[in-house]
Design a protein around this motif. Structure first.
Motif, PDB file in Angstrom:
ATOM      1  N   GLU A  54       0.826  -1.205   0.000  1.00 41.19           N
ATOM      2  CA  GLU A  54       0.000   0.000   0.000  1.00 41.19           C
ATOM      3  C   GLU A  54       0.858   1.252   0.000  1.00 41.19           C
ATOM      4  OE1 GLU A  54      -2.772  -0.402   3.253  1.00 41.19           O
ATOM      5  OE2 GLU A  54      -4.368  -0.929   1.845  1.00 41.19           O
ATOM      6  N   ASP A  55       1.985   1.227   0.694  1.00 41.92           N
ATOM      7  CA  ASP A  55       2.900   2.373   0.675  1.00 41.92           C
ATOM      8  C   ASP A  55       3.390   2.638  -0.743  1.00 41.92           C
ATOM      9  OD1 ASP A  55       2.613   2.750   3.368  1.00 41.92           O
ATOM     10  OD2 ASP A  55       4.439   1.647   3.908  1.00 41.92           O
ATOM     11  N   ARG A  56       3.732   1.574  -1.466  1.00 33.63           N
ATOM     12  CA  ARG A  56       4.190   1.744  -2.853  1.00 33.63           C
ATOM     13  C   ARG A  56       3.043   2.173  -3.762  1.00 33.63           C
ATOM     14  NH1 ARG A  56       7.226  -2.936  -1.436  1.00 33.63           N
ATOM     15  NH2 ARG A  56       5.633  -4.305  -2.328  1.00 33.63           N
ATOM     16  N   PHE A  57       1.860   1.580  -3.539  1.00 31.54           N
ATOM     17  CA  PHE A  57       0.724   1.860  -4.423  1.00 31.54           C
ATOM     18  C   PHE A  57       0.271   3.312  -4.308  1.00 31.54           C
ATOM     19  CE2 PHE A  57      -3.826   1.955  -5.408  1.00 31.54           C
ATOM     20  CZ  PHE A  57      -3.838   1.317  -6.632  1.00 31.54           C
ATOM     21  N   TRP A  58       0.240   3.846  -3.098  1.00 28.75           N
ATOM     22  CA  TRP A  58      -0.241   5.201  -2.884  1.00 28.75           C
ATOM     23  C   TRP A  58       0.884   6.236  -2.887  1.00 28.75           C
ATOM     24  CZ3 TRP A  58      -5.072   5.460  -3.864  1.00 28.75           C
ATOM     25  CH2 TRP A  58      -5.942   4.435  -3.502  1.00 28.75           C
ATOM     26  N   SER A  59       2.055   5.841  -3.317  1.00 31.55           N
ATOM     27  CA  SER A  59       3.178   6.787  -3.358  1.00 31.55           C
ATOM     28  C   SER A  59       3.072   7.768  -4.518  1.00 31.55           C
ATOM     29  CB  SER A  59       4.503   6.023  -3.459  1.00 31.55           C
ATOM     30  OG  SER A  59       4.563   5.287  -4.682  1.00 31.55           O
ATOM     31  N   GLY A  60       2.093   7.568  -5.404  1.00 32.56           N
ATOM     32  CA  GLY A  60       1.901   8.499  -6.516  1.00 32.56           C
ATOM     33  C   GLY A  60       2.608   8.099  -7.790  1.00 32.56           C
ATOM     34  N   GLY A  61       3.204   6.914  -7.813  1.00 28.61           N
ATOM     35  CA  GLY A  61       3.901   6.460  -9.008  1.00 28.61           C
ATOM     36  C   GLY A  61       2.945   5.954 -10.075  1.00 28.61           C
ATOM     37  N   ASN A  62       3.512   5.575 -11.208  1.00 26.52           N
ATOM     38  CA  ASN A  62       2.732   5.056 -12.323  1.00 26.52           C
ATOM     39  C   ASN A  62       2.383   3.590 -12.073  1.00 26.52           C
ATOM     40  OD1 ASN A  62       2.585   3.671 -15.153  1.00 26.52           O
ATOM     41  ND2 ASN A  62       2.207   5.863 -15.514  1.00 26.52           N
ATOM     42  N   LEU A  63       1.135   3.203 -12.427  1.00 26.63           N
ATOM     43  CA  LEU A  63       0.722   1.824 -12.206  1.00 26.63           C
ATOM     44  C   LEU A  63       1.526   0.842 -13.048  1.00 26.63           C
ATOM     45  CD1 LEU A  63      -3.188   1.995 -11.926  1.00 26.63           C
ATOM     46  CD2 LEU A  63      -1.479   1.947 -10.108  1.00 26.63           C
ATOM     47  N   ALA A  64       1.880   1.258 -14.238  1.00 27.31           N
ATOM     48  CA  ALA A  64       2.682   0.392 -15.110  1.00 27.31           C
ATOM     49  C   ALA A  64       4.053   0.124 -14.493  1.00 27.31           C
ATOM     50  CB  ALA A  64       2.829   1.029 -16.487  1.00 27.31           C
ATOM     51  N   ASP A  65       4.653   1.166 -13.917  1.00 27.75           N
ATOM     52  CA  ASP A  65       5.953   0.982 -13.262  1.00 27.75           C
ATOM     53  C   ASP A  65       5.816   0.078 -12.031  1.00 27.75           C
ATOM     54  OD1 ASP A  65       7.077   2.637 -15.150  1.00 27.75           O
ATOM     55  OD2 ASP A  65       6.928   4.439 -13.894  1.00 27.75           O
ATOM     56  N   ALA A  80      -0.967  -9.530  -5.285  1.00 22.05           N
ATOM     57  CA  ALA A  80      -1.532 -10.518  -6.205  1.00 22.05           C
ATOM     58  C   ALA A  80      -2.845 -10.016  -6.804  1.00 22.05           C
ATOM     59  CB  ALA A  80      -1.754 -11.845  -5.479  1.00 22.05           C
ATOM     60  N   ILE A  81      -3.654  -9.346  -5.997  1.00 22.54           N
ATOM     61  CA  ILE A  81      -4.914  -8.796  -6.490  1.00 22.54           C
ATOM     62  C   ILE A  81      -4.640  -7.680  -7.501  1.00 22.54           C
ATOM     63  CG2 ILE A  81      -7.018  -7.566  -5.805  1.00 22.54           C
ATOM     64  CD1 ILE A  81      -6.796  -9.028  -3.101  1.00 22.54           C
ATOM     65  N   PHE A  82      -3.685  -6.833  -7.194  1.00 26.81           N
ATOM     66  CA  PHE A  82      -3.317  -5.757  -8.114  1.00 26.81           C
ATOM     67  C   PHE A  82      -2.840  -6.303  -9.449  1.00 26.81           C
ATOM     68  CE2 PHE A  82       0.435  -3.542  -9.831  1.00 26.81           C
ATOM     69  CZ  PHE A  82      -0.186  -2.393 -10.321  1.00 26.81           C
ATOM     70  N   ILE A  83      -1.958  -7.293  -9.415  1.00 26.27           N
ATOM     71  CA  ILE A  83      -1.415  -7.851 -10.652  1.00 26.27           C
ATOM     72  C   ILE A  83      -2.521  -8.494 -11.477  1.00 26.27           C
ATOM     73  CG2 ILE A  83       0.040  -9.722 -11.550  1.00 26.27           C
ATOM     74  CD1 ILE A  83       2.079  -8.994  -9.434  1.00 26.27           C
ATOM     75  N   ALA A  84      -3.418  -9.220 -10.832  1.00 21.53           N
ATOM     76  CA  ALA A  84      -4.527  -9.851 -11.559  1.00 21.53           C
ATOM     77  C   ALA A  84      -5.385  -8.797 -12.242  1.00 21.53           C
ATOM     78  CB  ALA A  84      -5.373 -10.689 -10.602  1.00 21.53           C
ATOM     79  N   GLY A  85      -5.693  -7.709 -11.534  1.00 19.43           N
ATOM     80  CA  GLY A  85      -6.514  -6.652 -12.124  1.00 19.43           C
ATOM     81  C   GLY A  85      -5.800  -5.899 -13.225  1.00 19.43           C
ATOM     82  N   TYR A  86      -4.528  -5.583 -13.006  1.00 18.61           N
ATOM     83  CA  TYR A  86      -3.789  -4.803 -14.010  1.00 18.61           C
ATOM     84  C   TYR A  86      -3.562  -5.616 -15.277  1.00 18.61           C
ATOM     85  CZ  TYR A  86      -0.448  -1.583 -16.046  1.00 18.61           C
ATOM     86  OH  TYR A  86       0.182  -0.701 -16.895  1.00 18.61           O
ATOM     87  N   GLU A  87      -3.245  -6.901 -15.130  1.00 18.03           N
ATOM     88  CA  GLU A  87      -3.031  -7.740 -16.305  1.00 18.03           C
ATOM     89  C   GLU A  87      -4.313  -7.887 -17.122  1.00 18.03           C
ATOM     90  OE1 GLU A  87      -1.367 -11.368 -14.855  1.00 18.03           O
ATOM     91  OE2 GLU A  87       0.701 -10.608 -14.882  1.00 18.03           O
ATOM     92  N   GLU A  88      -5.433  -8.019 -16.451  1.00 18.51           N
ATOM     93  CA  GLU A  88      -6.705  -8.111 -17.175  1.00 18.51           C
ATOM     94  C   GLU A  88      -7.020  -6.784 -17.870  1.00 18.51           C
ATOM     95  OE1 GLU A  88     -10.030  -9.593 -18.888  1.00 18.51           O
ATOM     96  OE2 GLU A  88      -8.419 -10.681 -17.849  1.00 18.51           O
ATOM     97  N   TYR A  89      -6.720  -5.685 -17.211  1.00 21.88           N
ATOM     98  CA  TYR A  89      -6.942  -4.364 -17.807  1.00 21.88           C
ATOM     99  C   TYR A  89      -6.114  -4.188 -19.072  1.00 21.88           C
ATOM    100  CZ  TYR A  89      -6.426   0.679 -18.409  1.00 21.88           C
ATOM    101  OH  TYR A  89      -6.370   1.948 -18.940  1.00 21.88           O
TER     102      TYR A  89
END
Length: 226
Positions: A54-65, A80-89
């Motif tokens: 969560e610290d990395r996710f909300w740090s303001g970086g790019n989702l792709a990075d 794991a939830i983030f990767i599953a959602g991003y890969e499907e997106y």
């Protein structure tokens, strides 16, 4: 305490069935504590990994990075939830499926599958604790009833009874009850504690998934407007 009335002596002098009952209860207690220590480490690690992600996710970086950084390691929980959602997106975008609702539904579906998988991983072993907690007292009670029955049979055979003759059989029987409670109480307490902990993590997973969907939704709407 008289050596003849010590718990060890009573157990060694108990009937074979009573000894089997006690052995089963000791084994259940050992398994219970093994699960407790293992589950405690697992949940503590899950909370720590969730905090770090969560610290990395909300740090303001790019989702792709963030995705490129996360996919190189072993991902569990929120990652794991983030990767599953991003890969499907990205799969939906690469496939040219531009319908907003279809993309959102597909991403939600994949994240839900990942969430269920992660919750099942955290719940592993809880069924064993529930089983031990619910059955151990009855197993101990069975040993108690058997021991008391043998004690009364012995009294009937002797045609007279005194405290000295009754006490060993009764004490032997009550040891089974004590062992049943010794195995059950920690299992029940741990089951309730870990169940609440898993529920808190499940809520955390669900909240993150909703936030992730919100970010994707805003990105899709922004892309449609531009």
């Amino acid at each position: 305490m008289n050596a003849d009335m010590s718990p060890l002596h009573l157990i060694l002098q108990a009937s074979v069935l009573a000894q089997i009952v006690l052995l089963l209860l000791v084994g259940a207690s050992v398994f219970s504590w093994a699960v407790i220590f293992s589950k405690r480490r697992l949940l503590a690690k899950a909370v720590k990994e969730a905090d770090q992600f969560e610290d990395r996710f909300w740090s303001g970086g790019n989702l792709a990075d963030l995705y490129e950084h996360q996919r190189r390691g072993e991902n569990r929980g929120l990652a794991a939830i983030f990767i599953a959602g991003y890969e499907e997106y990205t799969r939906q975008q690469t496939g040219g499926r531009g319908d907003h609702d279809d993309v959102i539904a597909a991403v939600q579906r994949q994240m839900r599958v990942a969430q269920v998988r992660e919750v099942e991983r955290l719940e592993g072993g809880l069924a064993l604790l529930a089983t031990i907690g619910s059955t151990s007292p009855y197993v101990g009670l069975f040993g108690t009833v058997w021991g008391i029955m043998n004690a009364f049979i012995s009294i009937g055979a002797m045609k007279q009874a005194s405290l000295a003759t009754v006490a060993p059989g009764i004490a032997e029987a009550l040891i089974a009850t004590a062992m049943g409670l010794f195995a059950a109480i920690p299992a029940v307490i741990a089951y309730n504690y870990f169940t609440r902990a898993v529920e808190r993590m499940e809520t955390r997973f669900h909240t993150f998934a909703e936030e992730m969907i919100g970010i994707i939704d805003r990105g899709l709407r922004h892309g449609q407007k531009s």
